[in-house]
Design an enzyme around this catalytic site. Structure first.
Site, PDB file in Angstrom:
ATOM      1  NE  ARG A  45      11.103 -14.802  27.804  1.00  0.00           N
ATOM      2  CZ  ARG A  45      10.402 -15.232  26.826  1.00  0.00           C
ATOM      3  NH1 ARG A  45       9.184 -15.868  27.523  1.00  0.00           N
ATOM      4  NH2 ARG A  45      10.637 -15.679  25.524  1.00  0.00           N
ATOM      5  CE  LYS A 145      -3.169  -2.993  14.402  1.00  0.00           C
ATOM      6  NZ  LYS A 145      -2.187  -3.485  13.760  1.00  0.00           N
ATOM      7  CG  HIS A 175       1.075   3.848  14.461  1.00  0.00           C
ATOM      8  ND1 HIS A 175       0.346   2.693  14.197  1.00  0.00           N
ATOM      9  CD2 HIS A 175       1.487   4.339  13.350  1.00  0.00           C
ATOM     10  CE1 HIS A 175       1.152   2.039  12.776  1.00  0.00           C
ATOM     11  NE2 HIS A 175       1.496   3.201  12.328  1.00  0.00           N
ATOM     12  CE  LYS A 179       0.664   6.852  10.131  1.00  0.00           C
ATOM     13  NZ  LYS A 179       1.935   6.697   9.864  1.00  0.00           N
ATOM     14  CD  GLU A 213       1.408  -1.178   5.365  1.00  0.00           C
ATOM     15  OE1 GLU A 213       2.720  -1.240   6.162  1.00  0.00           O
ATOM     16  OE2 GLU A 213       0.684  -2.310   5.770  1.00  0.00           O
ATOM     17  CG  ASP A 232      -1.709  -5.933  10.438  1.00  0.00           C
ATOM     18  OD1 ASP A 232      -1.765  -5.604  11.678  1.00  0.00           O
ATOM     19  OD2 ASP A 232      -1.012  -5.585   9.455  1.00  0.00           O
ATOM     20  CG  HIS A 237      -4.091   1.525  11.479  1.00  0.00           C
ATOM     21  ND1 HIS A 237      -3.728   1.988  12.728  1.00  0.00           N
ATOM     22  CD2 HIS A 237      -3.175   0.610  11.399  1.00  0.00           C
ATOM     23  CE1 HIS A 237      -2.626   1.222  13.296  1.00  0.00           C
ATOM     24  NE2 HIS A 237      -2.195   0.382  12.042  1.00  0.00           N
ATOM     25  CE  LYS A 336       1.677  -5.836   6.004  1.00  0.00           C
ATOM     26  NZ  LYS A 336       2.217  -4.650   6.828  1.00  0.00           N
TER      27      LYS A 336
HETATM   28  C1  BG6 Z   1       0.732  -1.568  11.788  1.00  0.00           C
HETATM   29  C2  BG6 Z   1       0.474  -2.864  11.109  1.00  0.00           C
HETATM   30  O1  BG6 Z   1      -0.533  -1.157  12.873  1.00  0.00           O
HETATM   31  O2  BG6 Z   1       0.586  -0.389  10.943  1.00  0.00           O
HETATM   32  C3  BG6 Z   1       1.454  -3.064  10.120  1.00  0.00           C
HETATM   33  O3  BG6 Z   1       0.458  -3.953  12.043  1.00  0.00           O
HETATM   34  C4  BG6 Z   1       1.749  -1.807   9.071  1.00  0.00           C
HETATM   35  O4  BG6 Z   1       1.270  -4.345   9.205  1.00  0.00           O
HETATM   36  C5  BG6 Z   1       1.729  -0.667   9.947  1.00  0.00           C
HETATM   37  O5  BG6 Z   1       2.604  -2.366   8.314  1.00  0.00           O
HETATM   38  C6  BG6 Z   1       1.584   0.482   9.188  1.00  0.00           C
HETATM   39  O6  BG6 Z   1       1.901   1.606   9.875  1.00  0.00           O
HETATM   40  P1  BG6 Z   1       2.501   2.921   8.875  1.00  0.00           P
HETATM   41  O7  BG6 Z   1       2.461   4.032   9.998  1.00  0.00           O
HETATM   42  O8  BG6 Z   1       3.844   2.724   8.232  1.00  0.00           O
HETATM   43  O9  BG6 Z   1       1.461   3.152   7.844  1.00  0.00           O
END
Ligand code: BG6
Length: 486
Positions: A45, A145, A175, A179, A213, A232, A237, A336
Site C-alpha cells: 500500500r 488462518k 501450515h 510439515k 511454544e 489461534d 492446527h 505460549k
Molecule cells: C500460527 C499462530 O498459526 O502458528 C502463531 O498464529 C504460532 O501464534 C504459529 O506461533 C506456530 O507455528 P510453528 O510452525 O512455529 O509451530
C-alpha cells in the site's frame, strides 16, 4: 521443471511475506522449483515500501533463513523475479489497471493470489481482482488462518470469497499440514499394516496432542489478545492433527477423499457446553518467569494492558463419538512461553491384559508411539524389553527411534514452500475445505461461549514452565500425565 507461474502477494510488505512466503519461494528457487520467468509480485500500500522492497526482502531472507541456506548470489538472482507494485486494496484505479496489465500479459499462466492480509478485506480484494479482469480460469487464491472469529464470521468470509472463486480455486492454508512429519503421519498410518489393527479404542488408552511454544506475543498483541490460544491454535492446527490421527483411511490420497474423512471426525467430536466445558478445559495465562536462563515478561506486561483475560494456554479433553474411538480421551494442549518449543502426538496404548512376570521384574510401562513434529522430526515407539545388562529377569522400557532429523542429505523442509508449490500444481490434499473450517468453529464456539458466560480469569503459569498445574490435574483425574518432550 514445470511452466512459469505468477504469484501476487497482497500484504507484500507484511510480516508473513518477509518471514514465510519469500523464504519459501527463495528455497524453491534454489532447488530449481521456481521455473525461469516466474514472477513474484508483492503488492504494497505504501509507495515507500515499493522503493525499498528489494533491500527489505534481502534483509528478511538473511534473518529468516539459516546461515547454511542463505547465499548472497542466489538471493540477488532470486531478487530479479520480484516485481513489487503499489496497490491499495481499498482504492480501485490506476494501480489495479497496472497490475492487470502486468499479470494479463501472460494470460495463460497459473496465477496465484496470496491474501496475506486481514480477513476483513478478503472480500474487497477479491472484488477488485474481479473488477480489474484479473481472475482467469488459471487463477488460484490462497488464504491464511485465522479464517473468521467464530462460525458465523467464517461462513461470511467463505461466502465472500465464493462470489469470485470456485471452491476448487480456493486454497486455505494451515501450515501444519505442510510439515513433513504431519504428512508422514498419514504415511505411517496408511502404509503399515502393524498399526491399523492397533489404532482404535480396543488398543489405545488415550492420545495427547501438544504444541508448546517458547515465543510470546511477537509483535502481534492486537490480534492475539482478541483471539487467544483456542482460536489461534486449537480451532485449526490442533484439530487438524486430531483429524489426521483419528480419521478413517481415505479411499485414495486425493483431496476430496481426505477432506471427507476429516469432516467425519469433526462431526463426531462430542459437543461441549456449560458444565462440560468447565470440567474438560483449562485456560492459562503466563506471568513473568525464567525461560532458558532469561527473565521474560508476563503476558499483561508484554501486552501493556492490565486486566486481559485472554488465554495464552489451553488444555482440553475431547472425545470422538464413533466406533473406533468410543471413550478414548484425546488431550489437546497448546501454550505460549512454555518450557520448550515442541509439537508432539503421543498415542498411549493399553497395558497388557495379563501380567506374566512377577513384581520382581519391575513395573510395566504401556507402549507409546510418539510422533514428534518439531523441533526434530522423529517417530519413536516405547516398548518393554529385558534389561540386557543383568542376568536377572528385569524389564525396562526401550525406545525404537526413527530420527528423521539425522538423515543427512535431506532437502530443507519448509511447510510454506511445499504448500505454495502444491497450489501451483493444483493439489488440494493439504488444504482445508470450507466444511472443515465451519465444522471446527461449530465445535469451538460453544466452548468460547461457556468461558465468556463463566467470566473467570485464566489460571496463571510462570513463563518457562509446562503451563498451569490445573492442566496436569486434568490428566491426573484420569490417571494419566502429560509426556513433556526432553
Ligand atoms: C500460527 C499462530 O498459526 O502458528 C502463531 O498464529 C504460532 O501464534 C504459529 O506461533 C506456530 O507455528 P510453528 O510452525 O512455529 O509451530
Amino acid at each position: 521443471m514445470s511452466e512459469p507461474f505468477d504469484i501476487v502477494i497482497f500484504g507484500g510488505a507484511g510480516d508473513l511475506a518477509f518471514r514465510k512466503i519469500l523464504p519459501a519461494l527463495y528455497r524453491a528457487f534454489r532447488e530449481d522449483k521456481l521455473p525461469q520467468g516466474s514472477r513474484i509480485v508483492p503488492c504494497c500500500r505504501n509507495p515507500k515500501d515499493v522503493g525499498s522492497y528489494h533491500q527489505q526482502a534481502l534483509a528478511g531472507l538473511q534473518t529468516h533463513l539459516s546461515g547454511a541456506e542463505y547465499d548472497q548470489d542466489v538471493a540477488l538472482d532470486f531478487g530479479t523475479c520480484i516485481m513489487p507494485m503499489e496497490v491499495d486494496i481499498s482504492a480501485p484505479g490506476t494501480h489495479w489497471t497496472e497490475l492487470a496489465a502486468l499479470i494479463n500479459s501472460e494470460a495463460e499462466r497459473v496465477r496465484v493470489y496470496y491474501l496475506a492480509i486481514p480477513p476483513t478485506i478478503f472480500g474487497a480484494c477479491c472484488q477488485r481482482l474481479n473488477e480489474s479482469g484479473l481472475i482467469s480460469p488459471q487463477s488460484r487464491v490462497v488464504v491464511e488462518k485465522p479464517l473468521g472469529y467464530d462460525a458465523a464470521s467464517a461462513q461470511a468470509i467463505n461466502d465472500e470469497i465464493a462470489q469470485y472463486f470456485d471452491e476448487s480455486a480456493i486454497y486455505r492454508i494451515d501450515h501444519y499440514l505442510g510439515k513433513e512429519t504431519v504428512q508422514n503421519l498419514m504415511a505411517l498410518r496408511f502404509t503399515n499394516v502393524i498399526f491399523e489393527h492397533l489404532w482404535d479404542a480396543k488398543s489405545i488408552d488415550h492420545v495427547q496432542i501438544s504444541i508448546s511454544e517458547t515465543v510470546g506475543l511477537e509483535g502481534r498483541a492486537g490480534f492475539y489478545n482478541e483471539a487467544g490460544a483456542l482460536r489461534d491454535m486449537v480451532q485449526n492446527h490442533l484439530l487438524q492433527l486430531l483429524c489426521l490421527v483419528a480419521m478413517e483411511s481415505p479411499h485414495k490420497m486425493r483431496a476430496n477423499s481426505i477432506r471427507a474423512e476429516k469432516v467425519k471426525v469433526l462431526e463426531a467430536l462430542r459437543p461441549m457446553s456449560g458444565g462440560d466445558v468447565a470440567a474438560n478445559t483449562v485456560r492459562g495465562q503466563y506471568v513473568a518467569g525464567n525461560q532458558d536462563g532469561k527473565l521474560v515478561a508476563g503476558y499483561l506486561e508484554e501486552l501493556e494492558q492490565a486486566g486481559s483475560h485472554t488465554e495464552t494456554f489451553v488444555a482440553l479433553r475431547a472425545y470422538i463419538d464413533n466406533w473406533r474411538w468410543a471413550r478414548v480421551p484425546f488431550y489437546l494442549r497448546t501454550g505460549k512461553r512454555m518450557k520448550q518449543r515442541s509439537a508432539e502426538i503421543v498415542i498411549q496404548y493399553k497395558c497388557v491384559s495379563h501380567r506374566v512376570y512377577g513384581a520382581e521384574a519391575g513395573p510395566l510401562t504401556p507402549n507409546r508411539l510418539i510422533i514428534r513434529l518439531q523441533p526434530d522430526e522423529s517417530i519413536q515407539l516405547v516398548m518393554m524389553s529385558k534389561d540386557l545388562n543383568t542376568l536377572d529377569m528385569e524389564l525396562q522400557p526401550a525406545t525404537l527411534n526413527l530420527n528423521f532429523s539425522e538423515s543427512a542429505s535431506r532437502v530443507k523442509s519448509d511447510a510454506y514452500k511445499r504448500l505454495i508449490l502444491d497450489v501451483v500444481a493444483a493439489n488440494h490434499s493439504l488444504f482445508i475445505h470450507r466444511d472443515e473450517v465451519e465444522h471446527a468453529w461449530a465445535w469451538i464456539d460453544p466452548i468460547i461461549e461457556a468461558w465468556q458466560a463463566a467470566d473467570q480469569s485464566p489460571h496463571l503459569y510462570r513463563a518457562g514452565t509446562w503451563g498451569p498445574p490445573e492442566s496436569d490435574e486434568l490428566l491426573a483425574e484420569d490417571g494419566f500425565r502429560w509426556y513433556n518432550s526432553g
